[in-house]
Design a protein around this motif. Structure first.
Motif, PDB file in Angstrom:
ATOM      1  N   GLU A 159       0.823  -1.197   0.000  1.00 36.19           N
ATOM      2  CA  GLU A 159       0.000   0.000   0.000  1.00 36.19           C
ATOM      3  C   GLU A 159       0.862   1.254   0.000  1.00 36.19           C
ATOM      4  O   GLU A 159       0.590   2.215  -0.694  1.00 36.19           O
ATOM      5  N   THR A 177      -6.203   9.740  -4.044  1.00 36.92           N
ATOM      6  CA  THR A 177      -5.558   8.439  -3.920  1.00 36.92           C
ATOM      7  C   THR A 177      -5.891   7.796  -2.571  1.00 36.92           C
ATOM      8  O   THR A 177      -6.227   6.616  -2.498  1.00 36.92           O
ATOM      9  N   TRP A 178      -5.816   8.616  -1.516  1.00 37.36           N
ATOM     10  CA  TRP A 178      -6.132   8.130  -0.174  1.00 37.36           C
ATOM     11  C   TRP A 178      -7.567   7.601  -0.125  1.00 37.36           C
ATOM     12  O   TRP A 178      -7.844   6.523   0.391  1.00 37.36           O
ATOM     13  N   LEU A 179      -8.487   8.370  -0.745  1.00 37.36           N
ATOM     14  CA  LEU A 179      -9.892   7.986  -0.767  1.00 37.36           C
ATOM     15  C   LEU A 179     -10.066   6.639  -1.465  1.00 37.36           C
ATOM     16  O   LEU A 179     -10.769   5.749  -0.978  1.00 37.36           O
ATOM     17  N   LEU A 206      -7.806   4.315  -1.863  1.00 35.77           N
ATOM     18  CA  LEU A 206      -7.201   3.236  -1.082  1.00 35.77           C
ATOM     19  C   LEU A 206      -8.117   2.826   0.064  1.00 35.77           C
ATOM     20  O   LEU A 206      -8.280   1.645   0.352  1.00 35.77           O
ATOM     21  N   LYS A 207      -8.736   3.814   0.722  1.00 39.49           N
ATOM     22  CA  LYS A 207      -9.693   3.527   1.788  1.00 39.49           C
ATOM     23  C   LYS A 207     -10.817   2.667   1.224  1.00 39.49           C
ATOM     24  O   LYS A 207     -11.259   1.689   1.824  1.00 39.49           O
ATOM     25  N   PHE A 208     -11.261   3.076   0.055  1.00 38.67           N
ATOM     26  CA  PHE A 208     -12.359   2.387  -0.607  1.00 38.67           C
ATOM     27  C   PHE A 208     -11.959   0.938  -0.900  1.00 38.67           C
ATOM     28  O   PHE A 208     -12.734   0.013  -0.695  1.00 38.67           O
ATOM     29  N   SER A 209     -10.723   0.742  -1.332  1.00 37.10           N
ATOM     30  CA  SER A 209     -10.286  -0.616  -1.662  1.00 37.10           C
ATOM     31  C   SER A 209     -10.135  -1.453  -0.387  1.00 37.10           C
ATOM     32  O   SER A 209     -10.355  -2.655  -0.388  1.00 37.10           O
ATOM     33  N   ASP A 210      -9.792  -0.783   0.735  1.00 38.38           N
ATOM     34  CA  ASP A 210      -9.674  -1.505   2.007  1.00 38.38           C
ATOM     35  C   ASP A 210     -11.011  -2.100   2.436  1.00 38.38           C
ATOM     36  O   ASP A 210     -11.056  -3.132   3.095  1.00 38.38           O
ATOM     37  N   MET A 211     -12.090  -1.427   2.052  1.00 41.03           N
ATOM     38  CA  MET A 211     -13.409  -1.903   2.441  1.00 41.03           C
ATOM     39  C   MET A 211     -13.683  -3.322   1.946  1.00 41.03           C
ATOM     40  O   MET A 211     -14.525  -4.025   2.471  1.00 41.03           O
ATOM     41  N   ASP A 253     -11.405  -5.713   1.793  1.00 47.97           N
ATOM     42  CA  ASP A 253     -10.484  -6.711   2.350  1.00 47.97           C
ATOM     43  C   ASP A 253     -11.181  -7.609   3.362  1.00 47.97           C
ATOM     44  O   ASP A 253     -12.021  -7.155   4.118  1.00 47.97           O
TER      45      ASP A 253
END
Lengths: 452, 314
Positions: free
Chosen positions: A2, B303-305, B307-312, B314
């Motif tokens: 990440e 980008t942060w947004l 990545l947060k979205f992609s974490d959802m 996991d």
């Protein structure tokens, strides 16, 4: 993983930042501080005959133009055996800026117009030639009256005027006849021009434009900056040193353009815009004028030559006339913008003395002037030069007369000139497409913003 | 027993020491090997980035020494209607462009992953446009989008559309026109998706099929989760690229007769174009630097947004 993604995403915008910063290394200490290298102090090299190589960045072009430039340089080098000139075509102004700010500018700059002159001069990037002109007693009366106006900023002369250009009304007489208009009496006011344009515009059964009478935004017309003068516009107040964006003449010019786009029967402003955008590249056989789809344009002397080359069948029907004026200032009939190819010595140039020798020779030499004026299909800055192009084509005389007239007007060199012109064009563009747009308020705002 | 343990830890310590020495040596060697890129990065990226942060607080024209003006550039930016226009243009372009381009590329990849005859030829055909140089592509498309004589409008007319849009000449159609051009060049992303699709194990699909899943269900519940990381990679790079969109818009507006950098009614004045115009056109480098920093922050936030979205998932 990440973390790496984040990093790579960070690196990409970094490129934008480096783009911004790349012009800035080694800031201005070198460039600007050398501005006041006065004439006469550097005479040693010129008189002692020490070998000097000058670099010149020219914007005439790369092919045939570069050859003509080289022939001229050869001639100069023969007369001045101690000077060699190395000329390259450089059209990218950010490259020129970087070179000047980096303290390593060319000795001579030959620009294609004076649009950046005010900005660069105000930043101390150009050499004031006044002391050189006085020292060599250059006869300004040999030049057409308004020639030096084009290169003057705040009282200083920041370039030698070379090869002038302006614009006139150029129209297709066959299309006039076809529309029942007399080709011998072109419109003299913009109201007349609008009436003519309506008659010269054709729309097919589907509502598509097939022929247009006129368009105010033709490239050679220089937009408002060009035709504004024929509405009596003043873009700048020399006495108060303030921009006058909300000048009555500019407002009148915009009012006409808005009317023009909205008063042609059966078509919307967007239709006109689309039709104009559909034309091929300017000055080719496919552009709207040369392909016979546009009846009148305001354009420079070069366009006559391009018609001859690209559309020879049409040449006989092309006529020229003065640019119309607004009906409240008909005394301006015969006015046009005037611009030149300024020959400049950047601040911090290594050999200003020799550079001056070349540009003063080039701009006062009749033969060189004649060669370049005919190559660029433009006009001479010297009164005495008789161009073959005028002898061969009487229509060229009108352009020459306008350039030599006291009525010629050059756009003032202003510190934030490009920003001014870009904003004027933006407001103009909006006014043309949208008749409810309050361009007067926008001009007021612009005036406040630029005079801050 | 105790003694033994002590001896073991002694030995361990020695081994750790040895390893550490080796690591240090490796690190030094490694750094030496990548030193060109580190030096290059420091000189040509890091230094300009830091300087641009400084310039963003100054009045800087390139030609004169910068003059400290505090946060004036940022204040001016927030009060500049044209700045907001460029922000809105860019956001509209990114918000519509990213899903449009990613979904199209993904669907194309799925189609081109089918085992049919001539599939290689189709793959090549779809990929070829992305090999066309940016400037050539932009010039080509300014002709395709020509209101009267363009290929696109000729096709539309022959299909019975009597008054097709003016594309680049028309404020409402200019951005869709540019998106069409980008769609045409979406082959690069398509190839990445194709590679990812081919990495999805057949056994998974097979077992899903045995469990009674249809093709659509397999795509949604097996394929998509398997290539999720690739999708996010594409979305993020695409979003960053569109936020900085410059080259094609620059070429297309310079080629147009209006000559204005932002196109008709500034409808294609993207963030990057406005930044360029202010910096290199109007010599307001300080202002342009401030704009670049805000763009960096916007890009980081986006980008942060994502990545947060992609974490959802996991």
């Amino acid at each position: 993983m990440e973390y790496r993604k984040m990093l790579s995403a960070l690196l990409v915008p970094a490129m934008v930042l480096s783009l911004v910063a790349c012009g800035s290394t080694g800031t201005s200490s070198t460039g600007a501080s050398k501005t006041d290298s006065t004439a006469g102090t550097d005479e040693t090299a010129a008189s002692s005959g020490e070998k000097v190589t000058l670099t010149m960045w020219q914007q005439w072009g790369n092919g045939h133009e570069a050859e003509v430039m080289q022939e001229t340089i050869d001639k100069f080098e023969k007369e001045n055996p101690n000077i060699t000139i190395d000329a390259t075509c450089v059209t990218d102004s950010s490259k020129i800026l970087t070179a000047i700010s980096g303290g390593n500018p060319p000795d001579i700059l030959s620009l294609w117009d004076t649009s950046v002159l005010g900005e660069w001069a105000s930043q101390g990037a150009l050499t004031d030639l006044t002391p050189y002109i006085e020292k060599d007693a250059i006869d300004k009366d040999a030049f057409v009256p308004k020639a030096f106006d084009t290169v003057t900023y705040d009282g200083g002369i920041y370039g030698m005027p070379f090869i002038l250009f302006n614009a006139s009304l150029i129209y297709n007489a066959d299309m006039f006849t076809e529309a029942g208009l007399d080709p011998e009496s072109p419109p003299k006011t913009f109201d007349e021009l609008l009436e003519y344009a309506k008659k010269l515009t054709k729309v097919d059964a589907n509502g598509n434009i097939t022929q247009l009478g006129f368009v105010p935004t033709w490239p050679g017309s220089n937009m408002t900056k060009g035709i504004g003068y024929n509405f009596g516009a003043n873009f700048y107040d020399e006495s108060t040193k303030k921009i006058t964006a909300n000048d009555a003449g500019i407002i009148n010019a915009f009012a006409f353009e808005q009317r023009f786009f909205n008063e042609i029967d059966g078509v919307t402003p967007q239709d006109i815009n689309n039709f104009v955008a559909s034309g091929g590249a300017y000055l080719t056989a496919d552009d709207l004028f040369e392909s016979g789809k546009l009846a009148m344009v305001i354009d420079g002397p070069w366009s006559l030559q391009y018609v001859k080359e690209n559309a020879p069948d049409m040449d006989n029907s092309i006529k020229v006339a003065y640019i119309p004026t607004s009906s409240d200032c008909t005394d301006l009939y015969g006015t046009s913008y005037l611009d030149c190819n300024p020959q400049i010595i950047p601040a911090g140039a290594a050999h200003p003395e020799e550079a001056w020798k070349f540009i003063s020779w080039e701009t006062t030499n009749e033969e060189v002037t004649k060669t370049f004026a005919e190559m660029a299909k433009n006009l001479s800055q010297l009164k005495s030069v008789e161009l073959d192009s005028i002898k061969e084509d009487s229509r060229m005389q009108l352009f020459a007369d306008m350039a030599a007239s006291d009525k010629a007007r050059s756009f003032p060199a202003i510190a934030n000139g490009s920003e001014y012109v870009t904003n004027l064009n933006d407001i103009e563009g909006k006014a043309m497409l949208d008749k409810t747009y309050d361009y007067k308020a926008a001009l007021d705002d612009l005036n406040t913003k630029l005079n801050k | 027993m105790n003694r033994q343990r002590i001896m073991r830890t002694e030995a361990n310590k020695n081994i750790i020491k040895e390893n550490r020495k080796k690591d240090m040596k490796n690190l030094r060697l490694g750094l030496l090997f990548i030193s060109p890129i580190i030096i290059g990065f420091c000189c040509f990226d890091l230094y300009p980035i830091i300087m641009s942060l400084y310039y963003s607080f100054t009045d800087f024209s390139i030609l004169r020494a910068p003059e400290w003006i505090g946060i004036d550039n940022y204040v001016e930016m927030f009060m500049d209607p044209l700045y907001w226009k460029s922000v809105l243009n860019t956001l509209y372009f990114t918000l519509i462009g990213v899903p449009l381009l990613t979904i199209t590329a993904l669907l194309l990849a799925v189609l081109l992953n089918l085992r049919t005859p001539l599939i290689k030829a189709f793959r090549a055909l779809i990929y070829i446009p992305s090999v066309v140089p940016t400037v050539a592509c932009a010039l080509l498309w300014s002709w395709i989008l020509n209101p009267n004589y363009g290929l696109l409008n000729s096709v539309l007319r022959s299909l019975g559309v009597s008054n097709p849009p003016g594309w680049l000449a028309d404020p409402t159609w200019a951005k869709p026109g540019i998106l069409l051009m980008l769609l045409w060049g979406t082959g690069g992303q398509m190839v990445i998706f194709l590679a990812a699709l081919q990495g999805v194990p057949d056994s998974l699909m097979e077992s899903a099929r045995l469990d009674g899943a249809n093709a659509f269900q397999i795509f949604i519940y097996v394929t998509i989760p398997m290539i999720r990381n690739v999708i996010f990679y594409c979305v993020i790079t695409q979003a960053v690229a569109l936020l900085q969109f410059f080259a094609q818009a620059y070429v297309m507006s310079s080629a147009s007769t209006s000559g204005s950098l932002g196109g008709s009614n500034n409808c294609t004045l993207f963030y990057g174009l406005y930044l360029y115009q202010e910096g290199f056109g109007f010599l307001k480098m300080g202002y342009a630097s401030a704009m670049a920093w805000i763009l960096l922050i916007i890009s980081l936030f986006a980008t942060w947004l994502l990545l947060k979205f992609s974490d959802m998932f996991d």
